[in-house]
Scaffold this motif. Structure first.
Motif, short mmCIF file in Angstrom:
data_model
loop_
_atom_site.label_atom_id
_atom_site.label_comp_id
_atom_site.label_asym_id
_atom_site.label_seq_id
_atom_site.Cartn_x
_atom_site.Cartn_y
_atom_site.Cartn_z
N ASP A 130 0.86 -1.18 0.00
CA ASP A 130 0.00 0.00 0.00
C ASP A 130 0.91 1.25 0.00
O ASP A 130 1.83 1.35 0.81
N HIS A 131 0.63 2.17 -0.89
CA HIS A 131 1.47 3.37 -1.04
C HIS A 131 1.63 4.16 0.26
O HIS A 131 2.72 4.66 0.58
N LEU A 132 0.54 4.26 1.03
CA LEU A 132 0.61 5.04 2.28
C LEU A 132 1.46 4.34 3.34
O LEU A 132 2.19 4.99 4.09
N GLY A 161 3.91 2.73 2.54
CA GLY A 161 5.24 3.06 2.04
C GLY A 161 5.73 4.39 2.58
O GLY A 161 6.85 4.49 3.09
N HIS A 162 4.87 5.43 2.52
CA HIS A 162 5.30 6.73 3.04
C HIS A 162 5.67 6.64 4.53
O HIS A 162 6.63 7.27 4.97
N VAL A 163 4.91 5.85 5.29
CA VAL A 163 5.23 5.67 6.72
C VAL A 163 6.54 4.89 6.86
O VAL A 163 7.42 5.25 7.66
N ALA A 183 1.86 14.03 4.36
CA ALA A 183 1.19 15.06 3.55
C ALA A 183 1.77 15.01 2.14
O ALA A 183 2.96 15.25 1.94
N SER A 184 0.90 14.68 1.18
CA SER A 184 1.38 14.55 -0.20
C SER A 184 0.37 15.18 -1.14
O SER A 184 -0.53 15.91 -0.72
N GLY A 185 0.52 14.89 -2.43
CA GLY A 185 -0.41 15.43 -3.41
C GLY A 185 -1.76 14.73 -3.35
O GLY A 185 -2.78 15.28 -3.77
N THR A 201 9.24 12.61 -1.24
CA THR A 201 8.44 12.46 -2.46
C THR A 201 8.44 10.99 -2.87
O THR A 201 9.21 10.18 -2.34
N ASP A 202 7.57 10.63 -3.80
CA ASP A 202 7.38 9.23 -4.16
C ASP A 202 8.70 8.56 -4.58
O ASP A 202 9.49 9.15 -5.32
N ASN A 203 8.88 7.34 -4.11
CA ASN A 203 10.10 6.59 -4.42
C ASN A 203 9.83 5.11 -4.15
O ASN A 203 8.84 4.77 -3.50
ZN ZN Z 1 3.07 9.53 -2.39
#
Ligand code: ZN
Ligand code: KG4
Length: 330
Positions: free
Chosen positions: A110-112, A114-116, A135-137, A301-303
C-alpha cells in the motif's frame, strides 16, 4: 527475504529500488513532472504511457546501481494501491511478469504504508511507536504507528490534500507545476502575514484537516486584486498561503501530541520536503521534547525505497498465487 526489488508507479514518478533489509542499495526515480507541467497538472493517461516507456530502463538502472542483477533478488515488491489506476497497472503488470518469469514471490504494498515505512530506512531508522504526519499530493493524514507494518488514522483531510492545495494555489498564481516547490521558492521573497488566510478547522477540536477553504480564499484574493496586482504581490500571496497550509499541519500535529503519549514524530510525503514545515515541526518537537525524524527530500516524495521498506512487513505471495492480483485506485 533478504534482497527486494521494489517498484512504484502510483502517480507520475517511475521508481525502482533494491533493498537489503532496511538498507536501500539503489533508489531510482524518473520524474515525469516536466512532461505534465505544460498541462498544469498530472494527466493520468499521459502518466501511464510514460510509465510504460520508463519502467524497464528504471528497473535496469536500479539493479545496476545495486551492484547485483535479477538473480540476486529474492522477491519483487510493488505498489498495488492507492493511486491512478492506469499508472498502478504498469507497475503491477511489470512486477508480476518479472516475478512469474523468475518464479520469485511477489509482495503487494500500500502506497501510504510506504510513506510511513520510509522512516524505517537506514541511516538512522525510527522504530515504532511514533506519530506520522503524511502530507502529499493525494493524501494528508496523521497516522498512529504502534508497530511496523500497520497504522491507525487519527485524522485526515476532509477535502483536498495539502500538496493538492499547494498545486492548485501555484496554478492560480501562475507558478507552474508541481506547485509545492514553486510556492516555496516564491514565498521566500514574500511576507507570510500580508494576506489573512482563514484558519481552517481551528475551532473544531478534532484532528481532521481541511484545505479547500484556503484555496477559495486565495481565488477571491486573486480575483479582487486583478491580474497585474496579483503578479506584483505574488510573493506575498505565496508566502501567506504556504504559511496557512503549514500552520494547519503543525497545529494538528501539536494537538495530536497533546492527545497522546508520543515521544517521536515522523514527517512523510512530498509536502514534508517543505522547508517551512520542517522548521515549524522542529520547533514544535523541540518544545515538547519529542524526537523528530526528518527524511531526505528524495525519501519524502514518491520513491520505491519506501515501498521496499514497507514490503518487509507484508507477507510474500508465492508463484502462481499472485497472477490474479489486481491494482486498486483506492
Ligand atoms: Zn506519495
Ligand atoms: O508524495 P508525493 O511525491 O506524491 C504523492 O503521493 O502525491 O507528493 C507530491 C506533492 C505535490 O503536491 C508537490 O507539490 C508537493 O508534494 N511538494 C511540496 C514540496 N515538494 C513537493 N510541497 C511543499 N514544499 C515542497 N518543497
Amino acid at each position: 527475504m533478504n534482497r527486494i526489488l521494489a517498484i512504484e508507479t502510483s502517480c507520475d514518478d517511475t521508481c525502482a529500488a533494491v533493498l537489503e533489509g532496511p538498507r536501500a542499495l539503489s533508489n531510482i526515480v524518473s520524474s515525469q513532472a516536466r512532461l505534465h507541467a505544460r498541462f498544469g497538472g498530472i494527466v493520468p493517461e499521459v502518466a501511464s504511457r510514460r510509465h510504460l516507456e520508463l519502467i524497464n530502463p528504471v528497473i535496469d538502472a536500479a539493479l545496476e546501481d545495486s551492484g547485483g542483477d535479477l538473480e540476486s533478488v529474492d522477491a519483487i515488491a510493488v505498489t498495488v494501491k492507492p493511486g491512478l489506476i492506469g499508472a498502478l497497472l504498469v507497475g503491477v503488470s511489470t512486477a508480476k511478469a518479472i516475478a512469474a518469469a523468475t518464479r520469485k514471490p511477489l509482495i503487494a504494498v500500500d502506497h501510504l504504508q510506504g510513506h510511513v515505512a520510509a522512516a524505517y530506512l537506514e541511516p538512522d531508522p525510527l522504530e515504532p511507536p511514533f506519530l506520522a504526519l503524511i502530507a502529499s499530493g493525494g493524501h494528508t493524514l496523521l497516522a498512529e504507528v504502534r508497530e511496523a507494518g500497520t497504522f491507525a488514522i487519527a485524522g485526515q483531510t476532509l477535502d483536498d490534500a495539502a500538496g493538492e492545495a499547494l498545486d492548485k494555489a501555484a496554478r492560480l498564481l501562475g507558478l507552474g507545476f508541481p506547485g509545492g516547490p514553486a510556492i516555496q521558492r516564491e514565498a521566500a521573497e514574500g511576507d507570510p502575514e500580508a494576506f489573512g488566510m482563514p484558519v481552517a478547522m481551528s475551532r473544531d477540536g478534532g484532528l481532521d484537516f481541511s484545505f479547500s477553504g484556503l484555496k477559495t480564499a486565495l481565488a477571491y484574493a486573486v480575483r479582487d486584486l486583478g491580474a497585474e496586482e496579483t503578479r506584483e504581490r505574488r510573493a506575498d500571496l505565496a508566502a501567506s498561503f504556504q504559511s496557512a497550509v503549514v500552520g494547519q499541519l503543525v497545529a494538528k500535529l501539536g494537538r495530536a501530541l497533546d492527545a497522546g503519549d508520543w515521544d517521536a514524530v515522523a514527517l512523510g510525503g512530498g509536502v514534508a520536503a517543505n522547508a517551512l514545515l520542517r522548521e515549524r515541526a522542529r520547533d514544535l518537537c523541540d518544545e515538547r521534547g519529542v524526537r523528530l525524524k526528518l527524511l531526505p527530500f528524495e525519501l519524502c516524495t514518491d520513491n520505491a525505497a519506501m515501498i521496499g521498506s514497507a514490503a518487509r512487513f507484508e507477507p510474500p505471495v508465492a508463484h502462481p498465487d499472485y497472477l490474479a492480483l489486481d491494482a486498486a485506485a483506492r
